[in-house]
Scaffold this motif. Structure first.
Motif, PDB file in Angstrom:
ATOM      1  N   UNK A  57      47.552 -24.140  63.043  1.00  0.00           N
ATOM      2  CA  UNK A  57      48.225 -23.418  61.960  1.00  0.00           C
ATOM      3  C   UNK A  57      49.736 -23.627  61.995  1.00  0.00           C
TER       4      UNK A  57
ATOM      5  N   UNK B 237      51.843 -21.612  63.061  1.00  0.00           N
ATOM      6  CA  UNK B 237      52.507 -20.361  62.686  1.00  0.00           C
ATOM      7  C   UNK B 237      53.745 -20.122  63.550  1.00  0.00           C
TER       8      UNK B 237
ATOM      9  N   UNK C  16      40.230 -19.935  61.198  1.00  0.00           N
ATOM     10  CA  UNK C  16      41.017 -18.714  61.364  1.00  0.00           C
ATOM     11  C   UNK C  16      41.007 -17.914  60.062  1.00  0.00           C
TER      12      UNK C  16
ATOM     13  N   UNK D 221      39.439 -14.122  59.808  1.00  0.00           N
ATOM     14  CA  UNK D 221      40.277 -12.996  59.377  1.00  0.00           C
ATOM     15  C   UNK D 221      39.650 -12.317  58.154  1.00  0.00           C
TER      16      UNK D 221
ATOM     17  N   UNK E 268      37.731 -10.014  61.658  1.00  0.00           N
ATOM     18  CA  UNK E 268      37.886 -10.199  63.109  1.00  0.00           C
ATOM     19  C   UNK E 268      39.261  -9.665  63.522  1.00  0.00           C
ATOM     20  N   UNK E 269      39.297  -8.702  64.435  1.00  0.00           N
ATOM     21  CA  UNK E 269      40.572  -8.066  64.795  1.00  0.00           C
ATOM     22  C   UNK E 269      41.366  -8.868  65.829  1.00  0.00           C
ATOM     23  N   UNK E 270      41.922  -9.978  65.379  1.00  0.00           N
ATOM     24  CA  UNK E 270      42.773 -10.783  66.255  1.00  0.00           C
ATOM     25  C   UNK E 270      44.003  -9.983  66.671  1.00  0.00           C
TER      26      UNK E 270
ATOM     27  N   UNK F 275      47.755  -9.065  66.926  1.00  0.00           N
ATOM     28  CA  UNK F 275      48.819  -9.209  65.931  1.00  0.00           C
ATOM     29  C   UNK F 275      50.158  -8.792  66.498  1.00  0.00           C
ATOM     30  N   UNK F 276      51.198  -9.283  65.856  1.00  0.00           N
ATOM     31  CA  UNK F 276      52.554  -8.897  66.230  1.00  0.00           C
ATOM     32  C   UNK F 276      52.930  -7.635  65.455  1.00  0.00           C
ATOM     33  N   UNK F 277      54.096  -7.072  65.789  1.00  0.00           N
ATOM     34  CA  UNK F 277      54.494  -5.830  65.117  1.00  0.00           C
ATOM     35  C   UNK F 277      54.681  -6.010  63.618  1.00  0.00           C
TER      36      UNK F 277
ATOM     37  N   UNK G 293      52.746  -7.466  61.779  1.00  0.00           N
ATOM     38  CA  UNK G 293      51.443  -7.518  61.131  1.00  0.00           C
ATOM     39  C   UNK G 293      50.830  -8.902  61.059  1.00  0.00           C
ATOM     40  N   UNK G 294      51.593  -9.905  61.525  1.00  0.00           N
ATOM     41  CA  UNK G 294      51.055 -11.269  61.478  1.00  0.00           C
ATOM     42  C   UNK G 294      50.357 -11.602  62.795  1.00  0.00           C
ATOM     43  N   UNK G 295      49.599 -12.681  62.757  1.00  0.00           N
ATOM     44  CA  UNK G 295      48.768 -13.024  63.913  1.00  0.00           C
ATOM     45  C   UNK G 295      49.610 -13.522  65.085  1.00  0.00           C
TER      46      UNK G 295
ATOM     47  N   UNK H  75      41.808 -12.276  70.785  1.00  0.00           N
ATOM     48  CA  UNK H  75      41.570 -10.836  70.618  1.00  0.00           C
ATOM     49  C   UNK H  75      41.432 -10.283  72.031  1.00  0.00           C
ATOM     50  N   UNK H  76      42.549  -9.827  72.565  1.00  0.00           N
ATOM     51  CA  UNK H  76      42.618  -9.411  73.972  1.00  0.00           C
ATOM     52  C   UNK H  76      41.910 -10.470  74.828  1.00  0.00           C
TER      53      UNK H  76
END
Lengths: 648, 247
Positions: free
Chosen positions: A95, A97, A135, A139, A143-145, A147-149, A151-153, A169-170
């Protein structure tokens, strides 16, 4: 050496489905050239899918969404329990990102190189391409990947790469991705598009007129044997790491579906390529039934070391800094603790062989978080790895916040598997193989966080496109219970069960499995030699004979009988073990997870022989001469030119 | 260590069952509880007895297959731990340990310690998903999710579907299992369009499958190996009330 004592060589095998031309457009062109099936005709076509892990679950859901009639099988009591669920670390996707220079091409490059130039470029490029869609798909499923504060992955860097492209995811990424696929599958079951058969085990493949047309299954609750028919059969039955008895695989993971298909003509490729994962919890005794992985994401913050001195029995905390050898950082300064798995595993073996291992039996190295805890604080370490630390403490009774973890390599993944072409079709027409069960994308070594990527790539995006090309020539003539190949396949299953139950010997199935595992680990594990492999083949043959005369399987066939299930799996593992040793013996080079003692550089690194071994070894089942036949698929590297993998 | 286990033996779904005692000698405290049963089974087989049937698979606490009531507690004495992750060092030499299957109307016994939990799959089929057919997804970053929600959703999503909550509940209710899925999906923006129908349909499926009603006994959360909190049942009830009033 007397090569032909153990195998014969046949015609090369060619991937006829692979497009040529620019690698960037091969997948698009293949999708365009593949025949489609009219939506109205899809419901007349039935596809059998064996296995409900990431590959099988996602394929079943996707094919059902497309309108095909799907019959799904798993040995567990629910499709949600397939062993993909245990994958911890993450899933790669290009990605970019993080804007750190990642791209589809870089993921492609890293994967080909990481696989030690023993994978197909076309397949790997496609894998990198569809990684980004995975991905998005996951999403969308919720799927609860992590995330940063904002709100992005979130992303992290993972074993052997220098960009952060791993979504997670942990420490439960596999669980969350599998539940996503499982929920999509359950939705299709609820809609009546998938017929789900849990607690069913495939015991034979049915081939009619040269095409895969069904399977013979045993209902593991009642013991009933039935024949199931379809227009195509997909195996998504996972890897064969349990041939070693002790591995990080679930206890039920087995090679039977693949092996039964292999016996019926599907070539088995690169069986000797096994991945020994560097960070597992060491064995604690003879009762040991499996090994537990500690995600290698731990190597991002943990430092691997052993005492400089041999047989140093002091507590870790009593060993001063200057008497510790952070050997990965020392030998591989540019990658340090993040070197790929094969390299980290062998380095651990080497220091233990030198007598510097720690813990019971000296079979362990430290993975130390003291630096990370003082740098980031305990809370931050807990947030990242809390569940892994808890798991470690539950198993060992030791607190990794207070003392370093002890780790040792363990069998974790198998890169080899049934040979498939670019369409993921095996050498048996109509038999497709996805996920870990096939051999296609990882070459001789798989990079971390790439198994989840491949499983979902195959199931969500590749197979649904390629299988239509095959199904477009269907529906095929109706198959019935009385067709000769069907009667024969059923009889094979019934006879085998009858045989297991009638031997009534004096050794349990598990005792044979353990013994096989010892042979494989000793001679076909982290380092293989001609002498050792030759010996192992003899030992396995003797074991096989003993198995078929001395095994004791209690109970009946017509009931829930867990030892009968195991007996069938172990019988197949024994045959596979022999083929693995033959494959390892024939490959007189070191590459990826396959390290041959005779083929190393002066400083002990793996030495490939591209001039002789730049091919996939696809094996045909033991013929009349009792030897498997080798069919080579030449590998061409047009983009990523073979070089020595160096992580120094 | 030397211990005695008393194990529920039942040859089939319609057969009667009983507790049978076995001595297990010389077990390492580092062995897992299931490895102790493995060792026992090896001797049973060689003695010509029927080995104990039990569900297990990953043996690392994540697949949710293992399911034993140990000394009356689902998954045994250690908090937040599945049966497979329980080790013999948690017991004492000479202990007598009772081992039974999950007992609940919706989980009929198949054999010995194995029960049929397919009713859980039926609850998921009824709505425990987000409808997102393959290929329809927008870019993953199209919808940011506040970290707080994502983390909470993750906590709820860690449910392994083992069924300990049902086994512990005096009513055999699956409320914690259902609430975990309702919360996971209801906390994600992607889960909003189906939020109302999901809770109504899943609760209906739960009733249809023969699970009991929730009376807030709270024993479910005490045995949950993933520590799914009771508060999620509150979320479910709240979602249900909102959904039902919109009808």
């Amino acid at each position: 050496m007397a090569a032909t004592e153990f195998w014969s060589e046949g015609e090369p095998v060619v991937d006829k489905a692979a497009p040529d031309g620019p690698v960037e457009t091969r997948w698009d062109r293949r999708k365009f050239s593949a025949k489609l099936v009219n939506p109205a005709n899809r419901r007349k076509l039935t596809v059998i899918i064996v296995g409900t892990g990431l590959a099988g679950g996602s394929a079943a859901a996707t094919l059902a969404e497309a309108g095909y009639h799907v019959k799904s099988y798993c040995y567990q009591d629910s499709p949600r329990r397939a062993h993909s669920i245990a994958a911890q670390g993450g899933i790669n996707a290009a990605k970019n990102y993080r804007n750190d220079g990642d791209s589809v091409y870089r993921l492609f490059y890293d994967t080909v190189k990481g696989g030690d130039f023993r994978a197909r470029e076309s397949n790997v490029y496609r894998l990198a391409q569809v990684s980004v869609n995975i991905i998005d798909q996951c999403v969308a499923q919720g799927v609860p990947f992590a995330r940063e504060y904002g709100g992005l992955l979130d992303n992290r860097s993972f074993g052997g790469t220098q960009v952060s492209r791993t979504f997670y995811a942990r420490g439960q990424t596999g669980q969350q991705l599998l539940l996503g696929a499982y929920q999509a599958l359950e939705r299709q079951i609820g809609l009546g598009n998938v017929e789900m058969n849990a607690r069913h085990e495939m015991l034979e493949l049915i081939i009619v007129d040269g095409k895969a047309r069904g399977i013979v299954v045993r209902d593991m609750v009642t013991g009933e044997i039935s024949t199931e028919f379809a227009d195509a059969v997909v195996l998504a039955s996972g890897g064969y790491g349990n041939v070693f008895f002790l591995s990080t695989n679930a206890k039920g993971c087995n090679v039977t579906a693949s092996w039964r298909a292999h016996r019926k003509g599907a070539l088995f490729a690169n069986p000797c390529y096994t991945q020994i994962h560097p960070t597992c919890i060491p064995e604690s005794g003879s009762h040991q039934s499996k090994l537990t992985l500690m995600s290698e994401s731990l190597r991002n913050d943990g430092r691997v070391w052993v005492p400089k001195a041999q047989k140093d029995t002091r507590k870790a905390s009593d060993i001063p800094e200057d008497e510790r050898d952070y050997y990965l950082e020392r030998i591989y300064p540019s990658f340090g603790n993040l070197v790929p798995r094969d390299i980290a595993s062998r380095a651990a073996k080497n220091v233990c062989d030198e007598g510097r291992g720690v813990g019971p039996g000296g079979l362990g190295v430290y993975l130390d978080f003291a630096d990370a805890i003082s740098r980031l604080g305990r809370k931050a370490v807990e947030a990242k790895y809390g569940n892994l630390f808890e798991m470690y403490e539950r198993i060992t009774g030791e607190d990794p916040y207070e003392q370093p973890m002890r780790i040792y390599p363990a069998v974790h993944y198998t890169m080899g598997g049934l040979w498939v072409d670019y369409d993921l079709q095996s050498t048996v027409p109509g038999l497709f193989v996805v996920g870990e069960a096939n051999f296609s994308d990882h070459g001789a070594n798989r990079l971390g966080a790439s198994a989840l990527m491949q499983g979902l790539a195959d199931g969500y995006f590749v197979l649904p496109n390629t299988i239509s090309n095959y199904l477009a020539s269907g529906p095929f003539p109706k198959v019935t219970e009385t067709d000769a190949p069907v009667v024969e396949a059923r009889k094979q299953v019934e006879d085998r069960i009858e045989k297991f139950l009638s031997i009534d010997g004096d050794r349990t199935v598990d005792s044979f499995h353990r013994e096989l595992g010892h042979i494989m680990w000793e001679y076909c594990g982290m380092e293989r030699t001609e002498e050792g492999l030759t010996k192992a083949i003899g030992l396995i043959r003797a074991l096989k004979e003993e198995f078929w005369t001395r095994v004791k399987v209690p109970g009946k066939g017509e009931e829930l009988n867990q030892n009968l299930e195991k007996a069938g799996r172990v019988a197949d593992f024994i045959e596979l073990g022999e083929l693995m040793c033959i494959d390892a013996l024939h490959r007189r080079e070191s590459c990826g997870g396959h390290f041959r003692g005779e083929s190393q550089t002066p400083d002990g690194e793996a030495l490939r022989h591209d001039d002789e071994f730049s091919y996939a070894a696809a094996w045909e089942y033991f013929g009349a001469d009792g030897k498997p036949t080798l069919h080579k698929e030449d590998l061409n590297f047009e983009y990523v030119h073979p070089s020595t993998r160096s992580y120094k | 260590m030397d211990i005695k286990v008393r194990v529920w033996r039942q040859s089939g779904p319609s057969a009667g069952g009983k507790m049978v005692a076995y001595d297990v000698k010389g077990i390492s405290p580092d062995a897992s509880f299931l490895e102790m049963i493995d060792v026992l089974n090896e001797t049973l087989i060689l003695d010509g007895d029927d080995p104990i049937a039990f569900d297990h698979d990953c043996r690392e606490g994540i697949c949710g297959a293992c399911s034993m009531v140990i000394n009356g507690v689902a998954h045994g004495p250690e908090k937040a731990t599945t049966t497979c992750q329980l080790h013999m060092r948690k017991f004492k030499d000479g202990d007598v340990i009772d081992v039974e299957p999950w007992r609940a109307a919706a989980f009929p016994v198949i054999k010995d310690l194995i029960v049929d939990r397919s009713a859980f799959d039926q609850i998921i089929q009824a709505g425990g998903y987000i409808s997102a057919p393959t290929g329809t997804a927008p870019d993953a970053h199209a919808t940011p999710v506040p970290k707080k929600d994502a983390d909470l959703a993750f906590e709820a999503a860690t449910c392994i579907g083992c069924g300990a909550c049902v086994a512990a509940c005096p009513n055999g209710s699956s409320m914690l299992f259902t609430a975990a899925k309702i919360s996971h999906l209801g906390l994600m923006p992607q889960g909003q369009p189906e939020r109302d129908s999901r809770v109504i349909d899943m609760l209906q499926a739960q009733d249809d499958a023969g699970f009991g009603g929730c009376t807030n006994a709270g024993e479910c959360t005490m045995v949950c190996p993933k520590g799914i909190p009771l508060s999620l049942i509150g979320r479910l009830n709240s979602d249900y009330r909102k959904a039902i009033t919109k009808r």
